[in-house]
Design a protein around this motif. Structure first.
Motif, short mmCIF file in Angstrom:
data_model
loop_
_atom_site.label_atom_id
_atom_site.label_comp_id
_atom_site.label_asym_id
_atom_site.label_seq_id
_atom_site.Cartn_x
_atom_site.Cartn_y
_atom_site.Cartn_z
N VAL A 1 0.84 -1.20 0.00
CA VAL A 1 0.00 0.00 0.00
C VAL A 1 0.87 1.25 0.00
N GLU A 2 1.95 1.23 0.78
CA GLU A 2 2.84 2.38 0.86
C GLU A 2 3.52 2.64 -0.49
N LEU A 3 4.07 1.59 -1.10
CA LEU A 3 4.74 1.75 -2.39
C LEU A 3 3.77 2.20 -3.47
N PHE A 4 2.55 1.68 -3.43
CA PHE A 4 1.54 2.09 -4.41
C PHE A 4 1.20 3.57 -4.24
N SER A 5 1.08 4.03 -3.00
CA SER A 5 0.78 5.44 -2.75
C SER A 5 1.93 6.33 -3.20
N MET A 6 3.16 5.88 -2.96
CA MET A 6 4.33 6.63 -3.41
C MET A 6 4.37 6.68 -4.94
N TRP A 7 4.09 5.55 -5.57
CA TRP A 7 4.06 5.49 -7.03
C TRP A 7 2.98 6.44 -7.57
N ASN A 8 1.82 6.44 -6.93
CA ASN A 8 0.72 7.27 -7.42
C ASN A 8 1.06 8.76 -7.31
N LEU A 9 1.64 9.18 -6.18
CA LEU A 9 2.02 10.60 -6.03
C LEU A 9 3.08 10.97 -7.06
N THR A 10 4.07 10.10 -7.25
CA THR A 10 5.11 10.38 -8.24
C THR A 10 4.50 10.48 -9.64
N ARG A 11 3.55 9.57 -9.94
CA ARG A 11 2.88 9.60 -11.24
C ARG A 11 2.15 10.93 -11.45
N VAL A 12 1.45 11.38 -10.43
CA VAL A 12 0.70 12.64 -10.53
C VAL A 12 1.65 13.82 -10.69
N GLU A 13 2.75 13.83 -9.93
CA GLU A 13 3.69 14.94 -10.02
C GLU A 13 4.42 14.95 -11.36
N VAL A 14 4.73 13.78 -11.89
CA VAL A 14 5.33 13.70 -13.23
C VAL A 14 4.36 14.29 -14.26
N ARG A 15 3.09 13.92 -14.14
CA ARG A 15 2.08 14.43 -15.08
C ARG A 15 1.94 15.95 -14.95
N LEU A 16 1.94 16.46 -13.71
CA LEU A 16 1.82 17.90 -13.50
C LEU A 16 3.02 18.64 -14.08
N CYS A 17 4.22 18.11 -13.86
CA CYS A 17 5.42 18.74 -14.40
C CYS A 17 5.40 18.76 -15.93
N ASN A 18 4.92 17.69 -16.53
CA ASN A 18 4.82 17.66 -18.00
C ASN A 18 3.84 18.70 -18.51
N MET A 19 2.75 18.93 -17.77
CA MET A 19 1.77 19.93 -18.18
C MET A 19 2.30 21.34 -17.97
N LEU A 20 3.09 21.56 -16.91
CA LEU A 20 3.62 22.89 -16.61
C LEU A 20 4.76 23.28 -17.53
N SER A 21 5.43 22.29 -18.12
CA SER A 21 6.53 22.55 -19.06
C SER A 21 6.27 21.81 -20.36
N PRO A 22 5.29 22.27 -21.16
CA PRO A 22 4.92 21.53 -22.37
C PRO A 22 6.03 21.48 -23.41
N GLU A 23 6.99 22.40 -23.33
CA GLU A 23 8.06 22.44 -24.33
C GLU A 23 9.24 21.55 -23.95
N ALA A 24 9.30 21.07 -22.73
CA ALA A 24 10.45 20.31 -22.24
C ALA A 24 10.31 18.82 -22.59
N PRO A 25 11.43 18.09 -22.60
CA PRO A 25 11.36 16.63 -22.81
C PRO A 25 10.44 16.00 -21.76
N ARG A 26 9.64 15.04 -22.18
CA ARG A 26 8.65 14.45 -21.30
C ARG A 26 9.30 13.62 -20.20
N LEU A 27 8.82 13.81 -18.98
CA LEU A 27 9.24 12.96 -17.87
C LEU A 27 8.41 11.67 -17.90
N SER A 28 8.98 10.59 -17.37
CA SER A 28 8.28 9.32 -17.40
C SER A 28 8.57 8.52 -16.13
#
Length: 518
Positions: A393-420
């Motif tokens: 459960v802990e690792l899944f929650s950490m993965w989910n937050l990282t996934r959301v923050e990666v998505r947010l960073c990609n949206m905030l910097s549309p011109e930058a190389p995509r994070l994954s």
């Protein structure tokens, strides 16, 4: 008795001891720590997700620049022309693989108001001096920027000294000063978003953000990612927070001009950590610290980040708890020291017990033993199953937050190389969780007894929570910084120090610190 019988007897004795009421309490406590962390990351992901939804809704309403602001009217010339002047102060130290990319992201900000960049170096011999000078020459007709040589610090850490020299040289009309670490990768609208919040609420003392670590693949880089993740929930509040990260701090320039709340003197007179000192002042004067939901910044870690460099970084992080500005601040730091050490070993110990329970069960399965042994081993396996479920459960929650923050960073910097997320190794994340929590109390106790630290070749000595002595030597310290792997411009062959060697030196210097690299 044969050797294996002796081993089995010892193993079963441990498993039985780990099934005692106290041991069961420790293992259940470990499960609770996992679940509490999971809840914090779920809430943090909710805040970041809410920002993503607002950006999408704004884009659907016709705002193609939602990554800059939610209200497209704020992009009107009349509004942009009224924005206040901001001075960005960046203390530099060394030059690494990600610096040019980070610096470009900072000086190409799409902030519409007057904006100046002050890059502060200790001396012209710093590799950063030549690198940033070349970069600024390419943008000299488009960016208001300068490189300033600060000289050596004498009363505070070199980073704080560089920051204060930057403040002294900022434009007279500057309203807000933004302190950035040179390894921060900004989004095009970051400065505008921070400024908008300051204008909206003049009561804000400091606005801050937090990095999203991008591990390079080594265990050391994953340990740093894991070390930062629990703190990330404190910055994902969408508003008021008690946390402060020195890598991104926007403040009122007049607070330094007038030394309000002792900001200038508190940093200058013996200050070691900029963020801990300012957070203590905010607490003492009940001042507001906020962290907007868009203030999350990609932070690529060095590709050659070794475990020994992670250990050095951890030492510097735990050392900040030894600095303080008042008796109340000292008490708070001691409480944080005690709680963090207790929870760290409280988190790591159940995994050691789980290994013993599993090993004992495997021996019973392979050899067959009396029912007496199987009773307490079965109880231990039940605890192992609970711990495994909570860890998942802990690792899944950490993965989910990282996934959301990666998505947010990609949206905030549309011109930058995509994070994954594809580059993250979650087995190493789990190993890093156990290793980092095991080592934290060792590092914290070492810092407490030594009262000195080597930071990029400069050794600082504390007395009564403040720096009172600074030692410098060309032969002292590493050739590279810990996280970014930045070359510090020192001559000579690199010292190949292993983590174990570093740890052994720390233990050897426990009571009597010497002027050697840690």
């Amino acid at each position: 008795m044969s050797t294996m019988e002796v081993v089995d007897s010892f193993l079963f004795s441990l498993s039985k001891a780990f099934s005692s009421p106290i041991a069961i309490f420790i293992q259940i406590q470990g499960c609770l720590i996992c679940l509490i962390l999971s809840l914090g990351w779920v809430l943090a992901a909710y805040v970041r997700n809410r920002e993503i939804k607002q950006m999408k809704d704004s884009a659907k309403a016709g705002n193609s620049f939602s990554f800059l602001c939610h209200d497209i009217n704020e992009l009107e010339h009349s509004y942009q022309a009224s924005l206040p002047r901001v001075s960005v102060v960046m203390p530099l130290k060394g030059f690494g693989e990600h610096n040019l990319h980070n610096w470009r992201s900072q000086i190409t900000s799409l902030y519409g108001g007057p904006l100046e960049f002050l890059f502060i170096v200790e001396s012209t011999e710093d590799p950063a001096y030549r690198a940033v000078s070349r970069l600024l020459s390419d943008f000299k007709d488009h960016v208001e920027a300068q490189v300033i040589v600060a000289g050596l610090s004498t009363t505070c850490s070199q980073k704080i000294h560089n920051q204060l020299v930057g403040v002294e040289n900022m434009h007279p009309e500057t309203k807000y000063v933004l302190f950035l670490d040179d390894d921060v990768r900004l989004h095009p609208g970051s400065i505008g978003a921070l400024t908008a919040e300051m204008l909206k609420n003049p009561e804000i003392f400091i606005q801050t953000g937090y990095p999203l670590d991008l591990p390079s693949g080594s265990l050391g880089s994953y340990c740093i990612y894991e070390y930062h993740m629990p703190c990330s929930m404190g910055f994902a509040t969408g508003g008021k927070t008690f946390f402060l990260w020195g890598g991104c701090m926007m403040m009122h320039a007049d607070d330094f001009r007038c030394d309000r709340h002792g900001v200038l003197s508190g940093l200058r007179d013996g200050g070691y950590s900029d963020d801990m000192t300012l957070a203590a002042l905010a607490g003492a004067h009940k001042l507001l610290i906020t962290s907007p939901p868009v203030a999350v910044f990609p932070h690529p870690l060095a590709s050659d980040l070794s475990f020994s460099r992670y250990w050095n970084y951890l030492r510097k992080q735990t050392f900040v708890l030894e600095s303080y500005i008042s008796r109340v601040n000292w008490i708070m730091n001691r409480a944080l020291f005690s709680v963090h050490c207790y929870l760290s070993w409280g988190f790591a110990a159940p995994y050691f017990m789980a290994v013993v329970h599993i090993a004992a069960a495997l021996r019973i399965y392979a050899q067959g033993y009396a029912r007496e042994e199987t009773v307490f081993v079965s109880k231990g396996l039940l605890l192992v199953a609970c711990l495994a479920a909570c860890t998942f459960v802990e690792l899944f929650s950490m993965w989910n937050l990282t996934r959301v923050e990666v998505r947010l960073c990609n949206m905030l910097s549309p011109e930058a190389p995509r994070l994954s997320l594809g580059s993250y190794n979650w087995v190493l994340v789990f190993v890093a969780m156990v290793v980092d929590n095991f080592l934290y109390p060792i590092s914290a106790m070492r810092s407490h007894f030594s009262q000195s630290i080597n930071w990029s070749g400069i050794r600082y000595h504390l007395k009564d929570g403040k720096i009172y002595k600074i030692d410098r030597s060309k032969d002292m310290g590493p050739l590279y910084t810990d996280l970014g792997g930045k070359h510090l411009g020192k001559k000579g062959a690199p010292q190949k120090a292993s983590f174990l060697g570093s740890l052994c030196r720390s233990l050897a210097q426990w009571r009597r610190p010497k002027k050697y690299d840690i």
